[in-house]
Design an enzyme around this catalytic site. Structure first.
Site, mmCIF file in Angstrom:
data_model
loop_
_atom_site.group_PDB
_atom_site.id
_atom_site.type_symbol
_atom_site.label_atom_id
_atom_site.label_comp_id
_atom_site.label_asym_id
_atom_site.label_seq_id
_atom_site.Cartn_x
_atom_site.Cartn_y
_atom_site.Cartn_z
ATOM 1 N N GLU A 169 4.131 1.784 1.209
ATOM 2 C CA GLU A 169 4.809 2.465 2.312
ATOM 3 C C GLU A 169 5.508 3.740 1.824
ATOM 4 O O GLU A 169 6.712 3.935 1.995
ATOM 5 C CB GLU A 169 5.824 1.538 2.984
ATOM 6 C CG GLU A 169 5.199 0.347 3.666
ATOM 7 C CD GLU A 169 6.212 -0.547 4.353
ATOM 8 O OE1 GLU A 169 5.818 -1.255 5.303
ATOM 9 O OE2 GLU A 169 7.391 -0.547 3.950
ATOM 10 N N GLU A 335 -0.035 -4.931 6.830
ATOM 11 C CA GLU A 335 1.137 -5.770 7.084
ATOM 12 C C GLU A 335 1.372 -5.891 8.589
ATOM 13 O O GLU A 335 1.276 -4.910 9.323
ATOM 14 C CB GLU A 335 2.415 -5.171 6.476
ATOM 15 C CG GLU A 335 2.532 -5.228 4.984
ATOM 16 C CD GLU A 335 3.895 -4.723 4.521
ATOM 17 O OE1 GLU A 335 4.869 -4.777 5.317
ATOM 18 O OE2 GLU A 335 4.007 -4.267 3.378
#
EC number: 3.2.1.23
Length: 696
Positions: A169, A335
């Site tokens: 991320e 995710e």
């Protein structure tokens, strides 16, 4: 555009193809983040057996393990990861192995506190959380590349390795760093962009407020100032920051390309945030420019907002945006959550049916892998209340039974793998334009390009029309319907591209606050909507923004809020709705212009209308464009998409977001239940159906 990426060049013959996929993943991807370093060995052995039961096919591994892998500088502890990799391989589970660089270990920040990032007001962000590093720090980059090389050299030939997971991320917590390292990197970026200080002064409009610079060394990031910072400086700093974040990815990718040139790489995007500072389509442009810095497989993290009464709408928009970033190729949901997350102010538990519907929505929009954070719910740490595939309650729980059932469903529908979604409608969304539209000192703070894009996208979905979410600069030749919501920053080239779509016969809708400024955030003179004025045949003299709670009524019965304009239509332009009453009585609010000889048209919506009016407008646009819905009739609250294989096979996805049973036109074998549909399919409340279609 050069951003100074340190690319390691390898033989082109060894480079991954544009449609690369995790090595050895020959089923739909199913699994999640696996963190064995949090558990004892008996638990790790249990994990393998539970993964087999759930049908897990791939896990992400070692994302936050730097402090465990290198407890002291240059002293490595590989044994636990060696054993885990071997066990996963023996179980037939593929590994998306991380570079472990997402969180510096304590010894590194103690030795080099100068790598810590800073906010605009000078506040230093200290260790204790994660991602506490300056993206532009040469010191941190050196350590990150060293760690990457060590992992790559140790595991690059391991048979469990399916792909590399670069950092995690990137930019999630520190998208904008204002440190001295950032100031130096920002100046060098500006030199590459503008060449001379004179060109920068012209672009930034520094004649205003005595901001003229005499040298690049005088420039700082837009740190906290007495009042509004220069808007073009703010915009360029966001551009620089996105490029700098990609250059970090590219440096790590370069090491991996050198050590393991045949192993594909990814990093998990986060397109769900409306204020996201990463220009992911721009990253893909740079990725194609430097193959050894490529994003081989596009992956995304997505979490619904508990406060959103209709989270499935934002989910569908984000999924179509990710698919478009991937160029239509299958992508990975890296995710999402089985139930509640822990990081929203008010978290919400989801039912198993909702969780499955959310998961399969991504599949319906083009994903070929559904992964969660995380495999086993943590016992300690900041995310211990974040739901997982295996919860605190263990196997005697709805969450676990849902995990096993979802694995069964994915095996049942696995034949859709590799098929694609094809859309004839496009909704335009551009990150730099959105950044510019949301800067301070504008007519109103209530402009939100992403919100309007999502509303238009949902209006299409209600009519069963699939849409790509693309940029105005992308190839629009394949679209019969093009919607342009609040494209505030519009280059001449982008405006010409939209106009060319209309000339080719497409139906084009442009909304208010579009085409207002150029790439330097300079207003197009002569009246709004500057860049689109000729295409639309209208001219706005002045914006008339509305106060909170203030409304206007249009002649077609629509209610308008937020925005209106003193608009003039040229002769021959069809006025479809006007304002009724008030200072703008009789002024056009919706117009249409015929374009070209192929039946194209350009519509202009000069105000923000209510949902019913927007739906009615989109219905008219769909009819005018000739775009066909996926099915002729779909009940309200039901989402339908189609994936198609190169050999002509197709699969109809029906997602029933309503609380009642519905019937949908369909013919073929429904794969989740094994039931045959002969012209009509019944889908239970909250359920998902996947039909292998039989075509006449």
């Amino acid at each position: 555009m050069s951003i100074g990426v340190h690319v390691h060049t390898s033989d082109p013959a060894t480079r991954r193809a544009a449609d690369a996929w995790p090595i050895g993943l020959d089923a739909l991807g199913y699994g999640g983040d696996y963190n064995p370093e949090q558990w004892d060995d008996a638990t790790r052995l249990e994990d393998i057996e539970l993964m087999r039961e759930a049908g897990v096919t791939i896990v992400s591994l070692a994302i936050f393990s730097w402090a465990r892998l290198e407890p002291r500088e240059k002293e490595h502890d590989w044994e636990w990861l060696d054993v885990t990799m071997d066990r996963l391989h023996a179980a037939g589970i593929r590994v998306d192995l991380a570079t472990a660089t997402a969180s510096p270990p304590p010894w590194l920040t103690r030795k080099h506190p100068e790598i810590l990032p800073q906010l605009a007001d000078g506040t230093v962000l200290h260790p204790g959380g994660r991602q506490h590093y300056r993206i532009s720090s040469p010191v941190y980059r050196d350590y990150a590349l060293r760690m990457t090389r060590a992992i790559a050299e140790r595991y690059g030939s391991h048979p469990a390795l399916a792909m590399w997971h670069i950092d995690n991320e990137i930019g999630c917590h520190v998208p904008l760093d204002y440190s001295d390292d950032a100031a130096h990197a920002f100046r060098r970026w500006l030199e590459r962009r503008y060449g001379t200080i004179e060109a920068l002064n012209a672009a930034w409009g520094t004649a205003f407020w005595s901001q003229r610079y005499d040298a690049f060394e005088e420039i700082l990031p837009p740190r906290t100032a007495p009042t509004f910072p220069n808007p073009t400086q703010q915009l360029d700093f966001q551009r620089y920051s996105s490029d700098e974040l990609f250059s970090y990815y590219a440096d790590i990718r370069g090491v991996l390309a050198e050590v393991t040139p045949d192993v594909p790489c990814t990093t998990n995007f986060m397109v769900m945030s409306p204020t996201n500072q990463m220009d992911y389509p721009g990253w893909m442009d740079l990725s194609r420019e430097w193959p050894d810095a490529s994003v081989d497989v596009v992956s995304n993290d997505h979490y619904i907002q508990a406060s959103d009464p209709h989270p499935e709408r934002e989910l569908a928009f984000s999924a179509d945006l990710v698919r478009s970033i991937a160029g239509g190729a299958p992508w990975m949901l890296m995710e999402h959550s089985t139930s509640a997350v822990n990081w929203q102010h008010h978290n919400r538990t989801r039912t198993t049916a909702e969780s499955h519907r959310n998961s399969l929505s991504h599949l319906a929009h083009g994903a070929d892998a559904l992964l969660f954070f995380q495999w086993r719910q943590s016992r300690a740490g900041a995310e211990k209340y974040h739901s997982s595939m295996y919860p605190h309650a263990g196997t005697d729980s709805d969450v676990w039974r849902g995990t096993v059932r979802l694995g069964e469903i994915l095996r049942a529908v696995g034949e859709v793998r590799g098929s694609r979604v094809h859309a004839r409608a496009a909704v335009l969304f551009d990150w730099p334009s959105s950044w510019a539209a949301r800067l301070d000192s504008h007519p109103t703070d209530d402009v939100d390009p992403r919100l309007l894009a999502q509303r238009l996208h949902h209006a299409l979905a209600r009519r069963g029309v699939m849409a790509d979410v693309v940029r105005a600069s992308d190839d629009l030749s394949g679209y019969d319907l093009v919607l342009v919501p609040e494209l505030y920053l519009t280059t001449p080239e982008a405006a010409a591209n939209v106009a060319a779509a209309a000339e080719r016969g497409a139906t084009v809708l442009v909304s208010y606050f579009s085409g207002i400024v150029d790439a330097s955030d300079h207003v197009y003179l002569g009246g709004y909507p500057g860049a689109f004025r000729d295409l639309l045949g209208v001219r706005t003299e002045e914006f008339w923004t509305l106060q909170p709670g203030e409304t206007l009524t249009l002649s077609d019965g629509a209610t308008a809020t937020t925005w209106s304009e003193n608009l003039r239509a040229e002769p021959g332009i069809e006025v479809l709705a006007t304002y009724v009453g008030g200072d703008l009585d009789g002024v056009p609010a919706l117009t249409r212009r015929a374009v070209g000889s192929a039946g194209g048209s350009a519509w202009y919506l000069a105000t923000r209308v209510d949902d019913d009016a927007l739906q009615s407008l989109v219905d008219r646009l769909v009819e005018a464009s000739g775009v066909e819905p996926v099915v002729a009739e779909a009940p309200d609250g039901v989402e339908v998409t189609r994936r198609t294989a190169d050999d002509g096979r197709s699969w109809l996805f029906v997602l029933n977001h309503s609380d009642v049973e519905v019937r949908v036109p369909a013919t073929g074998r429904e794969l989740v239940t094994g039931v045959d549909a002969a012209g009509e399919l019944t889908v239970a409340a909250g359920a998902v159906a996947v039909v292998r279609e039989t075509r006449a």
